[in-house]
Design a protein around this motif. Structure first.
Motif, PDB file in Angstrom:
ATOM      1  N   GLU A  59      67.638 -12.969 -27.339  1.00 14.35           N
ATOM      2  CA  GLU A  59      67.516 -14.327 -27.875  1.00 14.35           C
ATOM      3  C   GLU A  59      66.062 -14.800 -27.863  1.00 14.35           C
ATOM      4  O   GLU A  59      65.628 -15.525 -28.759  1.00 14.35           O
ATOM      5  N   THR A  63      63.989 -16.198 -31.083  1.00 12.53           N
ATOM      6  CA  THR A  63      63.302 -17.490 -31.066  1.00 12.53           C
ATOM      7  C   THR A  63      61.826 -17.329 -31.411  1.00 12.53           C
ATOM      8  O   THR A  63      61.252 -18.144 -32.145  1.00 12.53           O
ATOM      9  N   ASN A  66      61.359 -17.071 -34.965  1.00 12.92           N
ATOM     10  CA  ASN A  66      61.895 -18.247 -35.662  1.00 12.92           C
ATOM     11  C   ASN A  66      63.141 -17.940 -36.501  1.00 12.92           C
ATOM     12  O   ASN A  66      63.277 -18.411 -37.634  1.00 12.92           O
ATOM     13  N   PRO A  68      67.092 -18.619 -36.537  1.00 13.45           N
ATOM     14  CA  PRO A  68      68.134 -19.403 -35.860  1.00 13.45           C
ATOM     15  C   PRO A  68      69.278 -18.513 -35.404  1.00 13.45           C
ATOM     16  O   PRO A  68      69.620 -17.523 -36.064  1.00 13.45           O
ATOM     17  N   LEU A  69      69.859 -18.866 -34.269  1.00  8.91           N
ATOM     18  CA  LEU A  69      70.940 -18.062 -33.721  1.00  8.91           C
ATOM     19  C   LEU A  69      72.149 -18.005 -34.651  1.00  8.91           C
ATOM     20  O   LEU A  69      72.880 -17.024 -34.676  1.00  8.91           O
ATOM     21  N   GLU A 131      74.627 -16.188 -25.854  1.00  6.53           N
ATOM     22  CA  GLU A 131      73.754 -17.188 -26.476  1.00  6.53           C
ATOM     23  C   GLU A 131      73.589 -18.393 -25.552  1.00  6.53           C
ATOM     24  O   GLU A 131      74.564 -18.925 -25.029  1.00  6.53           O
ATOM     25  N   ASN A 133      72.807 -21.452 -26.327  1.00  8.86           N
ATOM     26  CA  ASN A 133      73.367 -22.692 -26.871  1.00  8.86           C
ATOM     27  C   ASN A 133      74.892 -22.742 -26.783  1.00  8.86           C
ATOM     28  O   ASN A 133      75.480 -23.820 -26.867  1.00  8.86           O
TER      29      ASN A 133
END
Length: 202
Positions: A59, A63, A66, A68-69, A131, A133
């Motif tokens: 991850e 990031t 750039n 997005p997951l 993840e 998030n």
């Protein structure tokens, strides 16, 4: 508990310990029992290190560049789905990777650790299932422990490879691999739908 069981089944599907047995037997055909145990241990440790790297750094790398997951989740789901299709309709892990072993590249790292145990699907799964998030640190730790427990199953099965192979044969390993592929395809579709939903809600 049900979530941990589902996670175990997911990693069992992407790692496919049963499908690794014929590969291991082909790779170690000319080795004695002590060397086989050493290769089994090395292959398990190498694949564990690779998957842990993806848990920790996967991850972070995304990031940094750039991405997005949600995009990675969709892409990862697509790749997992294609990987699942090869398990269902393709030659299957045993036949394909036994041929790699016969080509003379007989090491614990290749083709055992990669791509047999730490497969592309397992690498993607390690990132998707941890993840930041979506999962708390506790949940990520539990997922990592479940993943390592599946690798423990792999190690035990490799030690018992000859007995298991005599019991189920190449045909049995192929059937189990295809069933795992069907489960993996369902997980992949769910990841794609979840990624699309997350992407459009951002």
């Amino acid at each position: 508990m049900s979530e941990l069981i589902a996670t175990f089944i997911f990693f069992f599907a992407v790692i496919d310990p049963i499908g690794t047995i014929p590969v291991f037997i082909a790779v170690t055909a000319l080795h004695n029992e002590a060397t086989r145990r050493k290769i089994a241990l090395q292959a398990t440790l190498f694949s564990g290190a690779i998957l842990l790297f993806f848990v920790v750094a996967g991850e972070i790398i995304l990031t940094a560049i750039n991405i997005p997951l949600s995009a990675f989740q969709i892409a990862g789901g697509i790749v997992l789905f294609l990987f699942a299709l090869t398990m269902i309709f393709g030659e299957g892990k045993p036949a394909e990777e036994k041929r790699i072993a016969r080509d003379g590249r007989e090491t614990a790292i290749f083709p055992l650790a990669v791509p047999s145990i730490a497969s592309p699907g397992a690498m993607l799964g390690a990132v998707l299932m941890t993840e930041n998030n979506r999962y708390s640190l506790l949940e990520q730790s539990q997922t990592t422990l479940v993943m390592l427990s599946v690798l423990g199953v792999v190690f035990v099965l490799l030690l018992l490879a000859s007995r298991v192979h005599r019991l189920i044969g190449d045909g049995g390993a192929s059937i189990i691999s295809r069933v795992m592929g069907l489960i993996l395809a369902s997980v992949a579709v769910n990841n794609i739908l979840s990624g699309i939903k997350t992407y459009f809600l951002l």
